[in-house]
Each structure stands twice: as C-alpha cells, then as structure tokens.
Motif scaffolding. Structure first.
Motif, PDB file in Angstrom:
ATOM      1  N   UNK A 175       0.781  -1.237   0.000  1.00 28.24           N
ATOM      2  CA  UNK A 175       0.000   0.000   0.000  1.00 28.24           C
ATOM      3  C   UNK A 175       0.804   1.274   0.000  1.00 28.24           C
ATOM      4  N   UNK A 176       2.133   1.159   0.174  1.00 27.96           N
ATOM      5  CA  UNK A 176       2.980   2.340   0.152  1.00 27.96           C
ATOM      6  C   UNK A 176       3.158   2.822  -1.293  1.00 27.96           C
ATOM      7  N   UNK A 177       2.808   4.068  -1.542  1.00 30.78           N
ATOM      8  CA  UNK A 177       2.959   4.629  -2.889  1.00 30.78           C
ATOM      9  C   UNK A 177       4.423   4.942  -3.168  1.00 30.78           C
ATOM     10  N   UNK A 178       4.821   4.788  -4.411  1.00 29.87           N
ATOM     11  CA  UNK A 178       6.198   5.078  -4.797  1.00 29.87           C
ATOM     12  C   UNK A 178       6.446   6.580  -4.775  1.00 29.87           C
ATOM     13  N   UNK A 179       7.613   6.953  -4.272  1.00 30.80           N
ATOM     14  CA  UNK A 179       8.009   8.359  -4.336  1.00 30.80           C
ATOM     15  C   UNK A 179       8.616   8.702  -5.699  1.00 30.80           C
ATOM     16  N   UNK A 180       8.964   7.689  -6.471  1.00 25.94           N
ATOM     17  CA  UNK A 180       9.569   7.898  -7.781  1.00 25.94           C
ATOM     18  C   UNK A 180       8.590   7.512  -8.875  1.00 25.94           C
ATOM     19  N   UNK A 181       8.355   8.433  -9.795  1.00 29.67           N
ATOM     20  CA  UNK A 181       7.516   8.169 -10.960  1.00 29.67           C
ATOM     21  C   UNK A 181       8.390   8.260 -12.204  1.00 29.67           C
ATOM     22  N   UNK A 182       8.235   7.311 -13.100  1.00 29.08           N
ATOM     23  CA  UNK A 182       8.977   7.288 -14.364  1.00 29.08           C
ATOM     24  C   UNK A 182       7.973   7.393 -15.490  1.00 29.08           C
ATOM     25  N   UNK A 183       8.222   8.291 -16.411  1.00 31.89           N
ATOM     26  CA  UNK A 183       7.306   8.524 -17.526  1.00 31.89           C
ATOM     27  C   UNK A 183       8.072   8.514 -18.843  1.00 31.89           C
ATOM     28  N   UNK A 229       7.107  12.116  -6.241  1.00 31.81           N
ATOM     29  CA  UNK A 229       5.791  12.335  -5.647  1.00 31.81           C
ATOM     30  C   UNK A 229       5.950  12.211  -4.132  1.00 31.81           C
ATOM     31  N   UNK A 230       6.070  13.371  -3.505  1.00 34.16           N
ATOM     32  CA  UNK A 230       6.346  13.378  -2.077  1.00 34.16           C
ATOM     33  C   UNK A 230       5.079  13.106  -1.265  1.00 34.16           C
ATOM     34  N   UNK A 231       5.281  12.483  -0.133  1.00 36.35           N
ATOM     35  CA  UNK A 231       4.179  12.154   0.761  1.00 36.35           C
ATOM     36  C   UNK A 231       3.990  13.276   1.769  1.00 36.35           C
ATOM     37  N   UNK A 232       2.773  13.454   2.274  1.00 39.47           N
ATOM     38  CA  UNK A 232       2.532  14.486   3.291  1.00 39.47           C
ATOM     39  C   UNK A 232       3.461  14.279   4.483  1.00 39.47           C
ATOM     40  N   UNK A 233       4.105  15.330   4.891  1.00 37.71           N
ATOM     41  CA  UNK A 233       4.993  15.244   6.039  1.00 37.71           C
ATOM     42  C   UNK A 233       6.432  14.911   5.711  1.00 37.71           C
ATOM     43  N   UNK A 234       6.760  14.695   4.441  1.00 36.20           N
ATOM     44  CA  UNK A 234       8.144  14.410   4.071  1.00 36.20           C
ATOM     45  C   UNK A 234       9.034  15.611   4.390  1.00 36.20           C
ATOM     46  N   UNK A 261      13.595  13.933   1.478  1.00 36.93           N
ATOM     47  CA  UNK A 261      13.597  14.197   0.044  1.00 36.93           C
ATOM     48  C   UNK A 261      15.007  14.105  -0.521  1.00 36.93           C
ATOM     49  N   UNK A 262      15.967  14.677   0.195  1.00 40.21           N
ATOM     50  CA  UNK A 262      17.362  14.619  -0.256  1.00 40.21           C
ATOM     51  C   UNK A 262      17.854  13.176  -0.292  1.00 40.21           C
TER      52      UNK A 262
END
Length: 230
Positions: free
Chosen positions: A74-82, A139-144, A149-150
């Motif tokens: 259920x954890x969403x990826x912080x990295x999106x590839x397009x 795609x950052x999560x709330x509270x990151x 992020x770094x």
C-alpha cells in the motif's frame, strides 16, 4: 521533472508485445526503467545497510526500498517514471548475413544459427548511436521532511549512475549488449551527482568518473538512509 537522455552504445534487445521486435511507438517502457533502477538500487544498498542476521538485513533493505519505490502493501512510490509523448527513436533493423562467431556467442538468443547462413541476428534491436529518453519526477508524501527528500533523490541518482555506467538494458545485458550512456540530464540533480553524467574527454576521464561514482555510491549514499528511519 527530470529529463534523461540516453545514447545507445551497444545493441539493445528489448521488445514489446512481440519479444523479438522493438516497439517503435514506445521503445523504452517506464516499467522497464523502474525495474532496472530498482535492481541497481538493491545492489547499491545491499552492502550499506543491515548488520547481524539475514532476517534483519533483508528487512532493512525492504524498508528502504519501500520508501523509494513503494510496495504492494500500500505504500505509494516516491519515484515516478514517464515516457515522453514522442520518444526519439529511429527504428530498428535486422541485419541479414553472417555474424562474427564471437558476437554470436555472447548474444546467443538474439543471434541464432541458420543452416546455410551461419549465425544471424533474428531479433530486432535499437542500434548504437540513437537517443532514447525518459522522465523522472518525485511524488512526495505528506509530512516528508527535506532530509527525506534529499535521501530519496541521492539514492535514485546513485541507482541511475550505477545502471548506466556498469549495467545495461534488455537481453544479454550481462554480456555487453544494451549498454547506455547518459548524454544529458535536465532538471534538479543533487550536487554530489551533478558532475557524474554527460560527455567525457577521454578514457582517463572515464576512469576517474567511475572511481568517483563508486566512491559516492559507497560513502555518500550510506548517510542519506538515516533520515528514513527517524
């Protein structure tokens, strides 16, 4: 948004619905890029985390990986590839004729023996000299926090560096096929990795870059993982 342009160095054997034919509309699928980045991420992090028994080691590795790439839990990826709407791709070809024995041996599968013709290539490939592109965004999560992020950025760019300098893409990539070179990166790049991509003057410069990249992977990446546990 981070745009990455890759130059094909050795033939890349990747397929679409037909594994032996390059998809001219979508030669480099985002899922393929995520998969290879994830693979090199595991190789990079394996020696940097987890002390003690195997269960603790694998648990720590999974936890860090989940922070970056998400999981089925259920954890969403912080990295999106397009993939760009119009990827640069000049087509693929299937050379007809005999293939040198050494190349055919290394590329067994895409190259096969045909009676009366010898070793010939039967699978399409993206040939050297062509450029292919993909895009990454976070795609950052709330509270990151900023340090989280770094940390994620450093690990993603470390994985990208290892893949494009020591690995490849597609069939027989462990035998020299599918080698790619990053010619351009547009967008925010962590300071530590900013000088580790792009053109080089000569082989000596390449040697220095590889040594520096390995140093960054072993030393610089170990520190950013700490904020993910806090």
């Amino acid at each position: 948004m981070i745009q990455v342009r890759l130059r094909v160095v050795t033939p890349v054997f990747i397929g679409g619905s037909d594994p032996n034919k390059v998809d001219g509309h979508w030669p480099l699928r985002p899922a393929s890029v995520r998969g290879v980045l994830r693979d090199w991420f595991r190789r990079m992090m394996a020696d940097l985390i987890g002390q003690g028994n195997e269960k603790a080691w694998s648990g720590n590795l999974f936890e860090i990986e989940e922070h970056v790439f998400g999981s089925s839990a259920g954890q969403a990826s912080r990295l999106l590839v397009e993939s760009p709407s119009k990827p640069k791709f000049d087509g693929a070809d299937t050379p007809v004729g005999r293939t040198p024995a050494g190349i055919a041996y290394l590329g067994y599968g895409p190259y096969r023996y045909v009676r009366g013709k010898g070793q010939v290539q039967h699978a399409q490939a993206i040939f050297p000299g062509q450029d292919i592109e993909f895009c990454m965004r976070f795609r950052w999560r709330p509270g990151d926090r900023d340090e989280v992020k770094d940390a994620v950025r450093d690990m993603v760019f470390g994985s990208l560096w290892l893949w494009t300098h020591l690995g490849g893409l597609g069939k027989r990539s462990r035998r020299g096929f599918g080698s790619l070179w990053v010619t351009d990166v547009k967008g925010p790049v962590p300071d530590a990795w900013a000088k580790q991509f792009g053109p080089l003057a000569d082989m000596e410069a390449l040697k220095k870059r590889i040594l520096e990249g390995l140093r960054l992977s072993l030393i610089h990446i170990s520190e950013p993982t700490r904020p993910l546990y806090i």
